[in-house]
Design an enzyme around this catalytic site. Sequence first.
Site, PDB file in Angstrom:
ATOM      1  N   ASP A 176      54.417  94.084  48.707  1.00 31.24           N
ATOM      2  CA  ASP A 176      54.419  93.817  50.147  1.00 31.24           C
ATOM      3  C   ASP A 176      54.213  95.140  50.882  1.00 31.24           C
ATOM      4  OD1 ASP A 176      54.594  92.345  52.477  1.00 31.24           O
ATOM      5  OD2 ASP A 176      56.777  92.479  52.583  1.00 31.24           O
TER       6      ASP A 176
ATOM      7  N   SER B 272      61.915  97.700  50.550  1.00 26.77           N
ATOM      8  CA  SER B 272      62.669  96.648  49.876  1.00 26.77           C
ATOM      9  C   SER B 272      63.797  97.331  49.120  1.00 26.77           C
ATOM     10  CB  SER B 272      61.743  95.846  48.964  1.00 26.77           C
ATOM     11  OG  SER B 272      62.417  94.746  48.393  1.00 26.77           O
TER      12      SER B 272
ATOM     13  N   HIS C 298      63.361  93.945  53.190  1.00 25.50           N
ATOM     14  CA  HIS C 298      63.546  92.613  52.612  1.00 25.50           C
ATOM     15  C   HIS C 298      65.031  92.301  52.508  1.00 25.50           C
ATOM     16  CE1 HIS C 298      59.415  92.820  50.388  1.00 25.50           C
ATOM     17  NE2 HIS C 298      59.301  92.560  51.673  1.00 25.50           N
TER      18      HIS C 298
END
Length: 350
Positions: free
Chosen positions: A131, A12, A39
């Site tokens: 995540d 991310s 992301h």
Amino acid sequence: MPGKDIIVIGASAGGIDPIRTILAGLQADFAGAVFVVVHAAADSPGVLPTIFSAAGPLTAVMAQNGERIQPGRVYVAAPDHHLIIEPGRMRLTRGPKENRFRPAVDPLFRSAAQTYGPRVVGIVLSGRLDDGTSGLWAVKQLGGTAIVQDPAEAWLPSMPESAKRNVRVDHVVSAAQIAPLLVRLAATRADAPEGELAVPEDVKIEVDIAKEDHALEAGVCKLGEASNYACPECHGVLLQIKDAIPLRFRCHTGHAYSVESLLAEMDEAIEDSLWNAIRALEERVMLLRQAADHVAQHHEGNGSDALREGANAAQERANLVRQAVLSEPAAEKAEGRGQKAEVSAGGSTG
């Protein structure tokens, strides 16, 4: 026997530079296929393949639905689509968001583990929240190898820290050390620890949901028991996934949350509600003051004083709510700064 040649990378904010470092360290004849989820917003321009192709000798492309997997390629998840690995090919889906994102890291990792088991190498890099942890757990559960970027060097250490804390990680290394490690792993036989490993039912269910299967028909209710919480996305009841590490939830339509992503979503909803309350109170203040001026101009008596008192009382309430919003704890302020900084870190948003 194939080597450990299915490389899945999740990142991310702050993850683009370590990915470039990894790709720069691989040679053109690298035997593995690399799959990347970073992301990004749904309307992202999709420039990552260009950035990653320039980083080293491997060609990076935006993954295409149904495309066959080729060694020595880097496949990047398309904006607003989960990247799913199937035998010999990829699938792009718009299945339910996980941890507030699509693409999310966990569906890529789980589907790779389900399909290729011990051949999979999962890598979690810099990013906010957690995540990738659940997906990396599935990679390990099915005989794969787990690598985590050293949190001490990560721009945002939350994702690698969570993976390190919750998964029996094989390697915690700097980004510069990952490429040589991948070369060695790709040349290593991908033997299952104890023969063939059966894919757990919960992994199958969650992969099927990411593939756009109807969540109820896929068996989402088998994943856990109803909790006290509503899904922030669709407002359905969230199921608490049994035995999940870390604690996770799914609703009957398929949206998935770790406890950290659920708390983040709740915090945003609370702040939105408080600002709406401030807006409503200040509109009341303006209306009462306008009414007071009108009464004072056109009528005799003290009616305007009562209206002004009501306006002052409403303003006091608005000030109290505003103070509550602006005086958040120091830890939450730091988290908020991290969220804002992510947007400027290579286009990531989470």
